[in-house]
Scaffold this motif. Structure first.
Motif, PDB file in Angstrom:
ATOM      1  N   THR A 103       5.833  -6.423  -1.302  1.00  0.00           N
ATOM      2  CA  THR A 103       4.857  -5.356  -1.141  1.00  0.00           C
ATOM      3  C   THR A 103       4.039  -5.634   0.107  1.00  0.00           C
ATOM      4  O   THR A 103       4.014  -6.759   0.607  1.00  0.00           O
ATOM      5  CB  THR A 103       3.955  -5.243  -2.380  1.00  0.00           C
ATOM      6  OG1 THR A 103       3.182  -4.048  -2.297  1.00  0.00           O
ATOM      7  CG2 THR A 103       3.044  -6.445  -2.490  1.00  0.00           C
ATOM      8  N   PRO A 136       6.695  -0.088  -1.796  1.00  0.00           N
ATOM      9  CA  PRO A 136       5.737  -0.081  -2.910  1.00  0.00           C
ATOM     10  C   PRO A 136       6.344  -0.746  -4.148  1.00  0.00           C
ATOM     11  O   PRO A 136       7.574  -0.775  -4.312  1.00  0.00           O
ATOM     12  CB  PRO A 136       5.488   1.414  -3.146  1.00  0.00           C
ATOM     13  CG  PRO A 136       5.854   2.072  -1.860  1.00  0.00           C
ATOM     14  CD  PRO A 136       6.977   1.261  -1.293  1.00  0.00           C
ATOM     15  N   GLN A 173      -8.563  -7.492  -7.380  1.00  0.00           N
ATOM     16  CA  GLN A 173      -8.831  -6.144  -6.880  1.00  0.00           C
ATOM     17  C   GLN A 173     -10.296  -5.808  -7.134  1.00  0.00           C
ATOM     18  O   GLN A 173     -10.811  -6.015  -8.237  1.00  0.00           O
ATOM     19  CB  GLN A 173      -7.939  -5.132  -7.617  1.00  0.00           C
ATOM     20  CG  GLN A 173      -6.444  -5.310  -7.377  1.00  0.00           C
ATOM     21  CD  GLN A 173      -5.986  -4.603  -6.108  1.00  0.00           C
ATOM     22  OE1 GLN A 173      -6.601  -3.633  -5.672  1.00  0.00           O
ATOM     23  NE2 GLN A 173      -4.909  -5.103  -5.523  1.00  0.00           N
ATOM     24  N   ARG A 204      -3.545   5.190  -6.225  1.00  0.00           N
ATOM     25  CA  ARG A 204      -2.297   4.726  -5.622  1.00  0.00           C
ATOM     26  C   ARG A 204      -1.119   5.292  -6.412  1.00  0.00           C
ATOM     27  O   ARG A 204      -1.064   5.147  -7.638  1.00  0.00           O
ATOM     28  CB  ARG A 204      -2.261   3.195  -5.605  1.00  0.00           C
ATOM     29  CG  ARG A 204      -3.180   2.624  -4.535  1.00  0.00           C
ATOM     30  CD  ARG A 204      -3.239   1.117  -4.557  1.00  0.00           C
ATOM     31  NE  ARG A 204      -4.258   0.651  -5.487  1.00  0.00           N
ATOM     32  CZ  ARG A 204      -4.737  -0.597  -5.494  1.00  0.00           C
ATOM     33  NH1 ARG A 204      -4.278  -1.486  -4.651  1.00  0.00           N
ATOM     34  NH2 ARG A 204      -5.654  -0.938  -6.363  1.00  0.00           N
ATOM     35  N   TYR A 206       1.845   4.431  -6.868  1.00  0.00           N
ATOM     36  CA  TYR A 206       2.674   3.510  -7.643  1.00  0.00           C
ATOM     37  C   TYR A 206       1.942   2.933  -8.852  1.00  0.00           C
ATOM     38  O   TYR A 206       2.552   2.305  -9.702  1.00  0.00           O
ATOM     39  CB  TYR A 206       3.190   2.367  -6.752  1.00  0.00           C
ATOM     40  CG  TYR A 206       2.146   1.692  -5.902  1.00  0.00           C
ATOM     41  CD1 TYR A 206       1.404   0.621  -6.391  1.00  0.00           C
ATOM     42  CD2 TYR A 206       1.918   2.120  -4.604  1.00  0.00           C
ATOM     43  CE1 TYR A 206       0.456  -0.005  -5.607  1.00  0.00           C
ATOM     44  CE2 TYR A 206       0.967   1.486  -3.803  1.00  0.00           C
ATOM     45  CZ  TYR A 206       0.249   0.428  -4.304  1.00  0.00           C
ATOM     46  OH  TYR A 206      -0.688  -0.203  -3.525  1.00  0.00           O
ATOM     47  N   TRP A 207       0.607   3.117  -8.941  1.00  0.00           N
ATOM     48  CA  TRP A 207      -0.136   2.621 -10.100  1.00  0.00           C
ATOM     49  C   TRP A 207      -0.323   3.687 -11.169  1.00  0.00           C
ATOM     50  O   TRP A 207      -0.769   3.392 -12.267  1.00  0.00           O
ATOM     51  CB  TRP A 207      -1.526   2.141  -9.695  1.00  0.00           C
ATOM     52  CG  TRP A 207      -1.640   0.756  -9.116  1.00  0.00           C
ATOM     53  CD1 TRP A 207      -2.464   0.390  -8.114  1.00  0.00           C
ATOM     54  CD2 TRP A 207      -0.951  -0.432  -9.510  1.00  0.00           C
ATOM     55  NE1 TRP A 207      -2.329  -0.948  -7.846  1.00  0.00           N
ATOM     56  CE2 TRP A 207      -1.402  -1.481  -8.686  1.00  0.00           C
ATOM     57  CE3 TRP A 207       0.023  -0.714 -10.460  1.00  0.00           C
ATOM     58  CZ2 TRP A 207      -0.924  -2.783  -8.792  1.00  0.00           C
ATOM     59  CZ3 TRP A 207       0.503  -2.008 -10.572  1.00  0.00           C
ATOM     60  CH2 TRP A 207       0.033  -3.023  -9.741  1.00  0.00           C
ATOM     61  N   ASP A 211      -5.627   2.358 -11.973  1.00  0.00           N
ATOM     62  CA  ASP A 211      -6.903   2.089 -11.321  1.00  0.00           C
ATOM     63  C   ASP A 211      -8.039   2.933 -11.886  1.00  0.00           C
ATOM     64  O   ASP A 211      -9.212   2.587 -11.721  1.00  0.00           O
ATOM     65  CB  ASP A 211      -6.800   2.399  -9.819  1.00  0.00           C
ATOM     66  CG  ASP A 211      -6.066   1.305  -9.062  1.00  0.00           C
ATOM     67  OD1 ASP A 211      -5.839   0.234  -9.649  1.00  0.00           O
ATOM     68  OD2 ASP A 211      -5.721   1.532  -7.899  1.00  0.00           O
ATOM     69  N   VAL A 224      -2.442   7.700  -2.247  1.00  0.00           N
ATOM     70  CA  VAL A 224      -1.814   6.978  -1.137  1.00  0.00           C
ATOM     71  C   VAL A 224      -0.629   6.167  -1.671  1.00  0.00           C
ATOM     72  O   VAL A 224      -0.508   5.928  -2.875  1.00  0.00           O
ATOM     73  CB  VAL A 224      -2.813   6.033  -0.434  1.00  0.00           C
ATOM     74  CG1 VAL A 224      -3.945   6.827   0.195  1.00  0.00           C
ATOM     75  CG2 VAL A 224      -3.345   4.991  -1.411  1.00  0.00           C
ATOM     76  N   SER A 225       0.208   5.728  -0.730  1.00  0.00           N
ATOM     77  CA  SER A 225       1.370   4.927  -1.126  1.00  0.00           C
ATOM     78  C   SER A 225       1.326   3.518  -0.547  1.00  0.00           C
ATOM     79  O   SER A 225       2.248   2.731  -0.779  1.00  0.00           O
ATOM     80  CB  SER A 225       2.666   5.613  -0.676  1.00  0.00           C
ATOM     81  OG  SER A 225       2.695   5.742   0.743  1.00  0.00           O
ATOM     82  N   ASP A 226       0.264   3.205   0.221  1.00  0.00           N
ATOM     83  CA  ASP A 226       0.174   1.860   0.791  1.00  0.00           C
ATOM     84  C   ASP A 226      -1.293   1.484   0.972  1.00  0.00           C
ATOM     85  O   ASP A 226      -2.192   2.331   0.936  1.00  0.00           O
ATOM     86  CB  ASP A 226       0.917   1.776   2.122  1.00  0.00           C
ATOM     87  CG  ASP A 226       0.345   2.724   3.160  1.00  0.00           C
ATOM     88  OD1 ASP A 226      -0.623   2.342   3.845  1.00  0.00           O
ATOM     89  OD2 ASP A 226       0.847   3.863   3.269  1.00  0.00           O
ATOM     90  N   MET A 227      -1.523   0.195   1.182  1.00  0.00           N
ATOM     91  CA  MET A 227      -2.875  -0.350   1.239  1.00  0.00           C
ATOM     92  C   MET A 227      -3.647   0.124   2.466  1.00  0.00           C
ATOM     93  O   MET A 227      -4.841   0.415   2.405  1.00  0.00           O
ATOM     94  CB  MET A 227      -2.805  -1.878   1.238  1.00  0.00           C
ATOM     95  CG  MET A 227      -4.008  -2.547   0.644  1.00  0.00           C
ATOM     96  SD  MET A 227      -4.099  -2.247  -1.126  1.00  0.00           S
ATOM     97  CE  MET A 227      -2.647  -3.148  -1.673  1.00  0.00           C
ATOM     98  N   GLU A 230      -5.118   3.556   1.987  1.00  0.00           N
ATOM     99  CA  GLU A 230      -6.273   3.529   1.101  1.00  0.00           C
ATOM    100  C   GLU A 230      -7.512   3.008   1.829  1.00  0.00           C
ATOM    101  O   GLU A 230      -8.610   3.559   1.697  1.00  0.00           O
ATOM    102  CB  GLU A 230      -5.993   2.680  -0.141  1.00  0.00           C
ATOM    103  CG  GLU A 230      -7.175   2.585  -1.075  1.00  0.00           C
ATOM    104  CD  GLU A 230      -6.776   2.513  -2.538  1.00  0.00           C
ATOM    105  OE1 GLU A 230      -7.672   2.604  -3.391  1.00  0.00           O
ATOM    106  OE2 GLU A 230      -5.583   2.368  -2.823  1.00  0.00           O
TER     107      GLU A 230
END
Length: 315
Positions: A103, A136, A173, A204, A206-207, A211, A224-227, A230
């Motif tokens: 990831t 992801p 996190q 996110r 993928y989560w 969250d 979003v799909s990536d850090m 975000e």
């Protein structure tokens, strides 16, 4: 004369006798009786059709033929040993290909020294073609199950049945707001779940809702799909959202981000290596897993027998 295994054994015995200086002197090294040694040399002389040495009261002495046989035997046995060594090396050498999935944005985490794993693996398996892909977590799981990648390292949003998981480390996190956000200057003591719910939150893809559970909202106002995406949205001051503490640290140091209510909103995200159980029987994969186990104490020791799936850490 074709040379077979018996001939090689007899030539080794003959060489040991010559180098020891006689039958009696070679007894201890060969761990054979004098009569047995004498029988072996007689058999070799019969096989070769020449007399190799004189032995008796006058002592041990090579014949001219014996000296030539000894020199040729040394060269032959050296070649055989070289051949055996090369073949053993080929059997031990690792080859083929290995695809690892990661990831994104973990390189700043001091708990994730994957570069040490890669360095150890490269030293042990220099001939293996290593491919590293970044996706992801949910896509990594999909590709591991499909057999497209051998092993994935991430914090996974769900348990995929049929996979083995190796515990590695835990990432923290935290919930952040940007310097331009209305809550940036509000003390933590004045912020609660209800306060946060009044502001747009980033989710996110993928989560899923992982969250957002604590906020009991219908869904995020941005996905979003990536850090990095975000982080950009949070830095904009228009959204709140989660980031790994190691990733956000530089923005916090620059006073561009601040964590909100870490006592309430922060949570641990376990990172693991996921792979199909059968993969651990492949030498290349087993070697990489061995380096993961040596670098990450949480992974535990290498299994003594056949690998068995480990339970996944609770989120």
């Amino acid at each position: 004369m074709p040379v077979d295994t018996i001939d090689l054994r007899l030539l080794r015995i003959f060489g040991t006798i010559v180098e020891a200086g006689g039958f009696a002197a070679a007894q201890d090294e060969l761990n054979l009786s004098l009569s047995t040694i004498s029988g072996h040399i007689a058999a070799l002389e019969t096989r070769l059709g020449v007399k190799l040495c004189h032995r008796g009261r006058s002592g041990f002495r090579l014949t001219d033929d014996g000296r030539q046989v000894y020199e040729e035997a040394r060269r032959l046995l050296a070649s055989v040993e070289h051949f055996d060594g090369r073949v053993r090396g080929l059997k031990r050498a690792l080859s083929g290909a290995l695809t690892i999935g990661l990831t994104d944005n973990t390189i700043s985490d001091p708990n994730a020294p994957l570069e040490t794993v890669f360095a150890g693996f490269a030293r042990e398996a220099p001939s293996v073609l290593l491919t590293v892909v970044t996706r992801p977590p949910h896509e990594l799981l999909r590709d591991v199950v499909a057999g497209e990648i051998h092993l994935a390292v991430a914090s996974f949003p769900r348990i995929a049945l049929g996979l083995s998981y190796l515990d590695l480390y835990v990432e923290t996190q935290r919930f952040y707001c940007g310097a331009e956000h209305p809550l940036y200057g509000v003390p933590d003591a004045e912020i609660d779940v209800e306060t946060v719910r009044r502001h747009p939150i980033v989710g996110r893809a993928y989560w899923g809702q992982r969250d957002l559970k604590i906020f009991a909202i219908g869904g995020p106002r941005a996905v979003v799909s990536d850090m990095e995406s975000e982080a950009r949205l949070i830095l904009s001051g228009a959204y709140l959202g989660y980031l790994p503490d190691h990733y956000a640290a530089r923005f916090v140091a620059e006073a561009r981000l601040r964590p909100i209510r870490s006592d309430l909103f922060a949570y641990p995200a376990p990172f693991q290596a996921a792979f199909l159980p059968d993969r651990e029987r492949q030498r290349v994969v087993a070697t990489f897993l061995g380096h993961l186990r040596r670098v990450f104490p949480a992974a535990g020791p290498e299994p003594a027998g056949a690998p068995s799936p480990r339970r996944r850490l609770a989120p």
